[in-house]
Enzyme design. Sequence first.
Site, short mmCIF file in Angstrom:
data_model
loop_
_atom_site.label_atom_id
_atom_site.label_comp_id
_atom_site.label_asym_id
_atom_site.label_seq_id
_atom_site.Cartn_x
_atom_site.Cartn_y
_atom_site.Cartn_z
N ASP A 89 0.84 -1.19 0.00
CA ASP A 89 0.00 0.00 0.00
C ASP A 89 0.88 1.25 0.00
OD1 ASP A 89 -2.96 0.90 0.47
OD2 ASP A 89 -1.77 2.14 1.81
N ILE A 90 0.54 2.21 -0.87
CA ILE A 90 1.32 3.45 -0.94
C ILE A 90 1.03 4.30 0.29
CG2 ILE A 90 1.79 5.52 -2.29
CD1 ILE A 90 0.82 4.03 -4.77
N GLU A 115 -4.79 2.33 -4.31
CA GLU A 115 -3.33 2.37 -4.27
C GLU A 115 -2.75 1.11 -3.63
OE1 GLU A 115 -4.74 4.59 -0.53
OE2 GLU A 115 -5.41 4.23 -2.58
#
Length: 345
Positions: A214-215, A258
């Site tokens: 996950d960003i 994301e």
Amino acid sequence: MQTQTLTTSLSEINQKILSSLHLNSTIQELLLYSIEIDILNPGEELAKTFRDFPLLPGVLIVKQGKFMNMISRVHFLEIMSHPYSLELFMKRPIKILLEALRVQSFIFSGDMTIRDATKKSLQRPTEVLYEPIIVDLSNQKYAVADIHQLLMAHSEIHELTTKKLKQAYNELEILTNLDGLTNIYNRRYFNICYEQEWQRMTRKKEYLSIIMCDIDYFKQYNDYYGHLAGDECIYKIAQTIKNSIKRSSDFVARYGGEEFVVVLPDTSTKGAIKIAEDIKDNVKKIQIPHKKSSISEYISISLGVATIIPKVDIPSHILISMADQALYTAKNKGRNRIEISQKNL
């Protein structure tokens, strides 16, 4: 006519329908889907339907039982991949989502031949070329036909001898499996292939690992740099993760927004951690500036790693939950780190 309210695999279609088709077979002889949702229901009901039935091509939208339109899986997943879509559409009526999608309907009569329907389908505008078809069964009854089924049926009736039709089918296969923004595999491909790998590792009694990525602080990035920059960021991260895995049996998919998932068959925890470290380091190396991050001047990612030897009596979603929980732990501990699932089965 055969209508179906659940998903049906292409192999089942071959067995039940394709063998009985003839030169003048019509669309209504195909396996059709007739799941309906009222336009005033919340968007989360539509999301649940697509999640519960991974191969469902589209859902009929009705108002008090009267047909209004159709929302396809492809369009739904595309708009849901945009930032803020969950907040905008999940709790609000499907009517709002339908207006945002601006769906262009293509309704074919159920008594149209498969040959004519295929030709007409391939004449549609490029942006809707591979959309499911709405089938008018008369008497105010409608259903959805998967373009995959139509092309396969046409191939069975009359071999795809023209270059254009063969190219269209190949492009369809690619489009169906790829995420439009990142050009890596999409959630649909993950759902199908993850189950296949789970079954394969169950038979082999070997490790299966996954990494959830996950960003970090992506919402802040998106708010500060804008949606176009946000899309470009997601693309670069996706390609970086993809380039970090080397074996042909491994694959990465966009899990949503994301978030990404890496599937690693025949891989122990030690091997999965090494790949996770490579991914994290490679993301750091591309140095995407992030002035609104609380932990780094550049874009960073958090990763959750989980490993299991699949067994017949263990549901496949367990491994996903383990990796997701590890990712949650990584975020709670400050982000920009790797956490390993400690759950024992």
